[in-house]
Design a protein around this motif. Sequence first.
Motif, short mmCIF file in Angstrom:
data_model
loop_
_atom_site.label_atom_id
_atom_site.label_comp_id
_atom_site.label_asym_id
_atom_site.label_seq_id
_atom_site.Cartn_x
_atom_site.Cartn_y
_atom_site.Cartn_z
N GLU A 18 37.31 31.66 34.88
CA GLU A 18 38.07 32.58 35.74
C GLU A 18 37.35 33.93 35.86
O GLU A 18 37.26 34.51 36.94
N ARG A 19 36.79 34.41 34.74
CA ARG A 19 36.03 35.65 34.78
C ARG A 19 34.76 35.50 35.61
O ARG A 19 34.38 36.41 36.35
N GLU A 20 34.10 34.34 35.51
CA GLU A 20 32.91 34.10 36.33
C GLU A 20 33.25 34.13 37.81
O GLU A 20 32.50 34.68 38.63
N GLN A 23 33.80 37.70 38.91
CA GLN A 23 32.52 38.40 39.03
C GLN A 23 31.79 37.98 40.31
O GLN A 23 31.20 38.81 41.00
N ALA A 24 31.83 36.68 40.62
CA ALA A 24 31.17 36.20 41.83
C ALA A 24 31.80 36.81 43.07
O ALA A 24 31.10 37.22 44.00
N LEU A 25 33.12 36.91 43.08
CA LEU A 25 33.81 37.46 44.24
C LEU A 25 33.57 38.97 44.38
O LEU A 25 33.70 39.51 45.48
N ALA A 26 33.21 39.63 43.29
CA ALA A 26 32.97 41.07 43.33
C ALA A 26 31.63 41.40 43.98
O ALA A 26 31.40 42.54 44.37
N HIS A 27 30.77 40.41 44.10
CA HIS A 27 29.45 40.63 44.70
C HIS A 27 29.46 40.14 46.15
O HIS A 27 29.87 39.01 46.41
N LEU A 35 30.64 29.08 43.87
CA LEU A 35 32.04 29.43 43.73
C LEU A 35 32.92 28.17 43.78
O LEU A 35 33.83 28.01 42.97
N ALA A 36 32.64 27.28 44.69
CA ALA A 36 33.40 26.03 44.79
C ALA A 36 33.23 25.20 43.52
O ALA A 36 34.20 24.60 43.03
N ARG A 37 32.02 25.17 42.98
CA ARG A 37 31.76 24.42 41.75
C ARG A 37 32.57 25.01 40.59
O ARG A 37 33.19 24.27 39.82
N LEU A 38 32.58 26.33 40.49
CA LEU A 38 33.35 26.98 39.43
C LEU A 38 34.85 26.69 39.56
O LEU A 38 35.53 26.42 38.57
#
Length: 58
Positions: A18-20, A23-27, A35-38
């Motif tokens: 969830e934190r990853e 972080q991805a969405l913040a960039h 993102l889909a994989r996460l």
Amino acid sequence: MSLASHLEELQRKHGDIEREIDQALAHPSYDDLELARLKRRKLALKDQMEKLRVPTRH
């Protein structure tokens, strides 16, 4: 590994993912495929946790 400790480990991994995702969405240049994989991994962990929490009926 006991059921409780296994569930705790799954919850920890779920939180890490969830934190990853956050972080991805913040960039602005995050990778949609990553993102889909996460998100798929996070959902799979959630499904595993639910199976452990809900007793099966026979």
